[in-house]
Design a protein around this motif. Structure first.
Motif, short mmCIF file in Angstrom:
data_model
loop_
_atom_site.label_atom_id
_atom_site.label_comp_id
_atom_site.label_asym_id
_atom_site.label_seq_id
_atom_site.Cartn_x
_atom_site.Cartn_y
_atom_site.Cartn_z
N ARG A 267 0.87 -1.17 0.00
CA ARG A 267 0.00 0.00 0.00
C ARG A 267 0.91 1.22 0.00
O ARG A 267 1.73 1.37 0.91
CB ARG A 267 -0.92 -0.02 1.22
N ASN B 152 -3.21 0.31 6.08
CA ASN B 152 -4.43 1.01 6.46
C ASN B 152 -4.84 0.56 7.85
O ASN B 152 -5.17 -0.62 8.06
CB ASN B 152 -5.55 0.72 5.45
N ASP C 246 -7.14 2.53 9.61
CA ASP C 246 -8.25 3.43 9.89
C ASP C 246 -9.44 2.69 10.52
O ASP C 246 -9.57 1.48 10.40
CB ASP C 246 -8.73 4.12 8.60
N HIS D 241 -9.51 -1.35 10.19
CA HIS D 241 -8.72 -1.93 9.11
C HIS D 241 -7.33 -2.33 9.60
O HIS D 241 -6.74 -1.67 10.47
CB HIS D 241 -8.59 -0.94 7.95
N ASP E 238 -9.61 -0.02 -2.85
CA ASP E 238 -8.52 0.77 -2.30
C ASP E 238 -7.46 1.00 -3.38
O ASP E 238 -6.68 0.10 -3.71
CB ASP E 238 -7.91 0.06 -1.09
#
Lengths: 420, 144
Positions: free
Chosen positions: A74, A79, A81, A92, A339
């Motif tokens: 990523r 992630n 969040d 996540h 994403d």
């Protein structure tokens, strides 16, 4: 294998050790007679001299498995969040690139702390790769009843198609896109993971272990080995903003220098390999089979349940009976959660038949090997961190693994007792 | 999955007035044989490399028969079509056009035993993916 025995043998040969004499292929050399050998004068301290090393039987027909994975890279870093989906709270925990095994416990700890702040009795974990499994166990240890919803159990997840070494900042984010405070987050994760992994060292079956790793070169340190002519070139980046070199990937290992030993330069008379330059480090690695079995057993022993299920839209999470969900889908997040920061990074490992007597790894001419309980991993490294970037082809390229084995075979063929 | 089964059973057992409501399912012949045949050719060209010519998958690649049904049960067919269109083929996602993806979706339905009909499957439809096969005709003709 009794390392002390090997060490003793190695030292007995110390007076006559020359290029390549450290390998067990030379074990038939008669012991020196006459006066006791003079302790050699060397830049490598006596205590650091390598023990006798067994050779890897590097033949392409001993490749009994080739695994291909897609690292869930990523560009912004993992992630972590929290978001609401209907009446469910979703935490996540995905996008750990080539650092999932290493950062798993630390990342799980962060996710579970967020989850427990909602005081749930039950927690759902999505995914049963190494991030999902460690998240689930961490949630159990925090007191929650945990159900894992997954479409694959650990042995068939992409996690176990990894290299399986302690590589906590391998393709973890792009320098240009990592959040400003990500270095702090990363360090917290890495240190928490290290402490947790440490508990598994020395357990039966060696789920996690240390091993020596030799960095070998025919060229002085800092000079890059030329690529073999049959190595395909990197494709041209297809969009702007793509990384083009190793330096575009964020590195944070300076922050945890205190955890791992430095590499040592081995002087000529302490270099067991037939190459001019050798360094040695000591690395932590994962034996997938034993470690995976142990984690799964721990999860079930703590009352965990697994439900086989696939998800296709985030809204489906709202239908789960658990209203706190830790989401660990790995690369599937690209399609499931749309994403756009997820980029596939292909990696391939070849596996030679296990040789328990080989207790080291090496890196030579863009090839990496690591001897594990379930096989000797052989991996081509050319092109560095750019290798496999934005490549989601998960089919096996046997030629690549065979080429890597040939490189290692050529190294061992240089030993004088090998007629090749 | 359980929810989907329960829902299907409820509908099968529902009063006639409820069953009369318009509702399309994968059992209603939502693709044509000719479309599935085109889809099979496209599948062999673009999908079989990973999923296998017989859709059985490999240790690493998911099968597209068998557990494929419970994994997609309870969704609607446009979700499957969207996934095929945007996530597949894995090494070049989104590279096939809508007509090709619709044909491949039709082939997947045929391979999983769902019947063909007279109208081709197209994108954007809402067709429920029900795993439960209709009961034998003599029973299904008499809903309770």
């Amino acid at each position: 294998m009794d390392r002390r025995h090997l060490l003793k043998n190695s030292l007995a040969l110390g007076g006559v050790m020359g290029l390549g004499n450290g390998l067990s292929g030379c074990a038939a050399t008669p012991p020196p007679t006459g006066p006791a050998p003079v302790k050699p004068s060397s830049a490598t301290p006596w205590m650091d001299r390598p023990p006798l090393l067994a050779p890897v039987r590097a033949h392409a027909d001993r490749l009994f498995d080739i695994k291909v994975c897609i690292r869930p890279f990523r560009t912004k870093g993992p992630n972590l969040d929290v978001e609401r989906i209907g009446d469910a709270t979703v935490i996540h925990n995905y996008g750990h690139g080539g650092s999932g095994w290493s950062l798993s416990w630390g990342s799980a700890d962060m996710a579970v702390q967020k989850a427990m702040s909602f005081s749930p009795r039950k927690i759902a974990v999505i995914g049963c790769g190494i991030i999902g499994l460690t998240s689930a166990i961490t949630a159990q240890r925090a007191g929650a009843q945990v159900t894992i919803y997954t479409r694959e159990l650990l042995p068939r997840t992409r996690s176990v198609r990894a290299n399986g070494s302690w590589t906590p900042d391998s393709r973890i984010a792009l320098v240009s896109e990592a959040p400003a405070n990500f270095g702090d987050t990363w360090e917290q994760m890495a240190r928490m993971s290290w402490k947790t992994l440490r508990q598994y060292i020395g357990m039966a079956g060696n789920p996690i272990a240390f091993t020596d790793h030799y960095y070998l070169s025919d060229l002085p340190q800092g000079e890059t080995a030329p690529l073999d002519p049959d190595v395909p070139p990197l494709p041209t980046p297809s969009w702007s903003g793509a990384p083009t070199q190793d330096a575009d990937f964020a590195r944070y290992d300076d922050r945890i220098r205190d955890l791992t030993p430095r590499t040592q330069i081995l002087a000529d008379d302490a270099n067991p390999f037939p190459v001019k330059y050798a360094r040695r480090g000591t690395d932590l690695f994962f034996n997938f089979s034993e470690y995976g079995h142990l984690l799964t057993s721990q999860f079930f022993a703590a009352g965990g349940k697994i439900v086989m299920r696939d998800f296709h839209a985030p809204s489906e999470l709202a239908d789960l009976p658990e209203k706190v969900v830790i989401n660990c889908p790995g690369f599937a997040a690209r399609d499931w959660w749309k994403d756009k920061a997820m980029v596939p990074v292909r990696g391939q490992t070849g596996w030679l038949i296990p040789q328990p007597e080989v207790q080291y790894g090496l890196t030579y001419r863009n090839v990496n090997t690591l001897s594990k309980s379930d096989g000797i991993m052989v991996m081509a490294l050319e092109h560095g961190d750019m290798k496999g970037y934005n490549n989601s082809d998960e089919t096996v390229n046997r030629a690549e693994s065979e080429r890597a084995v040939r490189t290692i075979a050529e190294l061992y063929s240089r030993f004088p007792n090998n007629p090749a | 999955m359980r929810r989907g089964i329960v829902l299907s059973l409820m509908i099968l057992a529902a009063p006639q007035s409820l069953q009369a409501q318009p509702r399309q399912s994968v059992w209603d012949g939502v693709y044509t044989e000719e479309q599935a045949s085109r889809g099979q050719t496209l599948f062999q060209q673009s999908c079989a490399r990973c999923h296998g010519a017989n859709l059985a998958g490999t240790f690493e690649t998911p099968p597209l028969v068998g557990r494929f049904i419970p994994y997609w049960e309870g969704t609607t067919l446009d979700v499957l079509f969207d996934y095929v269109s945007t996530a597949m083929p894995l090494d070049r996602p989104g590279s096939l056009g809508p007509s090709a993806n619709a044909a491949i979706t039709a082939f997947l339905l045929k391979a999983n035993g769902f019947p063909a009909g007279t109208k081709e499957f197209g994108s954007g439809k809402t067709i429920s993916f029900d795993a439960i096969r209709p009961k034998p005709q003599k029973k299904s003709a008499k809903p309770q």
